[in-house]
Design an enzyme around this catalytic site. Structure first.
Site: not given
Length: 598
Positions: A144, A182, A395
């Site tokens: 990520d 994120h 996600s």
């Protein structure tokens, strides 16, 4: 229904993009995992609004294996009142809304449907916690945008290794760290743990991810804008395979909240081959299905979620009326073409398309906030508290399933990836009024999975050769730097892509040699024996950093070029996280055409 190997048909365009270059690794100094092994502590940065005292987790009670006839299962949800989707009708919306999210000046995780306290109950994880199974002994690799040392990721033995394969690997202020937000958000869902919190006794105010005692191996591939190329994701997967047991690591799960819009047949796609190779080496690969919405005409499964071996995860949304499927969650292939050229819909015999395997909560999920990160500054509407940020997307749903897989493997470490997938599929609860194209087998129930016997657990799909096109694996979008487009059979650092050479070394788990991947040198990378024992995030500073239109002035990515484009002084401005939303807000602005963080 026994399907032959899926044949991906034309797919919707996905947007957003990405790229990673130089590599770095830090591993803890530790012996193979045992109750007394020495871990390491991440020293927190001096960041506005973040302060924490590191507390060693209390010794857990000895886990007791669940019997197969247990009746203590997950909390059930009310039936959805949503009607079945009209066949052939295309949704006009790709983002979620917050019509079912209660608003209040005071955050109350006990009543917030997307709080981790409630998510844990929605998938039945708390029952496993009460029996002593909390992910202990299992490491999850999160590929990520990195992680940052917020309090709930700072307990000893939480982040057990970090790798930086991103464009920011040589930026001292950003190496290993998540300045996007994120990666920290998804990592918190998987295995976050508030300092001192214990799963068996935790209350609503104690932040705990699905598998709070699992270790995290952070493989950073995205920079502050989310930029990463598919070649870097392949390299990251290869790194995880090769180092899955390095220095006491026990990587059993990869979380990929990532996907491209590639329509290349998975049977030749190199990214598909990379995830299959991880699967073959005993690693469960969880992939987000995408955020392209209910497109019945073409389906919206992303690469690598469309590979039939991995666990493809769609999103569910908890509402006051029960579980439903949000409009932005990608559906599977609505139909496929048989050998006679006939169209076969997903509910008919002979269908060979790809559907999501399962769904998990992915709407309005409250997870860890990185103060001063890009999403924190550009999307203040996602702010919940000083430590919590709200986001939606597959996600988040994929992260929930990765945590569930870690729980299963801590309870039953002998399970193979095929068995983990079969258990989650076989025990999932279908959401009423929604077809399999939208939810796969349904909402996961990890307690039921932990006590069931997997059926049809050996997958026999046709394998990917990996000898297809790297360019096709990217799909329709590409990373662009100052007018130079990364395209063709070229990797992110400007080297020709040699599929056959890569395939041979990747299959053997030997594509990395020191700091080189398939012959390309990641200068400055440290791969051998780097110790984090007592180490701090030296050189990293958030104070005064602004990520709106962030420019790394003076930063030099020397040695990397795309047909003459130099990374020296590169400026990455903006990123579009299409389909996903933070409290219903779409990621508008500059669009990175290419791979998408789902």
């Amino acid at each position: 229904m026994n399907h032959s190997a899926p044949r991906p048909i034309s797919r919707r365009i996905r947007r957003c993009g990405v790229s990673s270059l130089d590599a770095g690794l830090l591993l803890p100094d530790r012996s193979p995992r045992s109750p007394g092994w020495r871990g390491f502590t991440l020293s927190l940065l001096a960041v506005t609004l973040i302060a924490a005292v590191l507390v060693s987790p209390a010794s857990a009670a000895k886990p007791q294996r669940l019997s197969t006839d247990t009746t203590d299962t997950s909390t059930t949800t009310d039936s959805s009142t949503t009607t079945d989707r009209p066949r052939g009708k295309k949704s006009t919306s790709s983002t979620s809304t917050d019509t079912d999210v209660a608003t209040s000046d005071v955050y109350e995780p006990a009543t917030a449907l997307g709080s981790m306290y409630n998510v844990v109950d929605q998938i039945g994880a708390r029952t496993l916690w009460k029996h002593g199974f909390t992910g202990q002994g299992v490491d999850v690799a999160v590929i990520d945008t990195g992680v940052s040392p917020v309090p709930a990721l700072s307990d000893p033995d939480k982040v057990v290794a970090v790798v930086d394969l991103s464009f920011e690997a040589h930026v001292p202020e950003a190496t290993y760290l998540d300045f996007n937000g994120h990666g920290t958000h998804t990592t918190g869902i998987i295995a976050g743990r508030a300092p001192g919190a214990e799963a068996a006794t935790a209350g609503p105010e104690d932040f705990l991810g699905v598998a709070p005692d699992a270790g995290i191996v952070s493989v950073k591939v995205g920079d502050n804008s989310g930029a990463v190329d598919v070649s870097q994701v392949i390299a990251a997967i290869d790194w995880v395979v090769q180092h899955r047991n390095t220095d006491g690591l026990n990587i059993r799960v990869i979380n990929l909240s990532y996907g491209t819009d590639s329509s290349q047949d998975y049977r030749i796609d190199p990214l598909a081959r990379a995830v299959e190779n991880a699967w073959d080496h005993g690693i469960v690969v969880v992939a987000a299905s995408g955020n392209d919405g209910w497109n019945n005409a073409t389906g919206g499964m992303t690469n690598p979620a469309f590979d039939p071996y991995v666990i493809a995860v769609g999103a569910a949304e908890a509402t006051s009326r029960g579980m439903t499927i949000p409009k932005w969650a990608s559906a599977g292939d609505y139909s496929s073409i048989d050998d006679d050229g006939r169209i076969v819909n997903y509910w008919q015999d002979g269908y060979t398309g790809r559907l999501p395997d399962v769904v998990a909560p992915g709407a309005h999920i409250d997870s860890l906030r990185v103060p001063g990160s890009r999403i924190d500054i550009e999307h203040p509407e996602g702010y919940v508290t000083e430590q919590i940020f709200r986001g939606s997307g597959t996600s988040q749903a994929a992260a929930v399933v990765s945590g569930a897989a870690a729980l299963l493997l801590s309870h039953r470490p002998e399970l193979t990836p095929d068995q983990v997938k079969a258990l989650l599929r076989d025990t999932a609860n279908p959401i009423p009024n929604w077809g399999e194209a939208y939810q796969g087998k349904g909402l996961i129930d990890v307690t039921a999975a932990a006590t069931a016997t997997p059926s049809n657990a050996t997958q026999a799909w046709e394998r990917s050769t990996g000898l297809g096109s790297l360019e096709a694996a990217r799909g329709t979008q590409h990373v662009v730097l100052e007018g130079a487009v990364l395209e063709g059979e070229i990797t992110a650092w400007g080297d020709p892509w040699d599929a056959e050479a890569w395939l041979e070394t990747s299959t053997l788990g030997a594509s990395w040699t020191g700091a080189s991947w398939t012959g390309a040198s990641w200068t400055g990378a440290s791969w051998t024996g780097a110790s984090w024992t007592g180490a701090s995030w030296t050189g990293a500073s958030w104070t005064g950093a602004s990520w709106t239109g962030a420019s790394w002035t003076g930063a030099s990515w020397t040695g990397a070029s795309w047909t003459g484009a130099s990374w020296t002084g590169a400026s990455w401005t903006g990123a579009s996280w299409t389909g996903a939303s933070w409290t219903g807000a779409s990621w508008t602005g500059a669009s990175w055409t290419g791979a998408s963080w789902s």
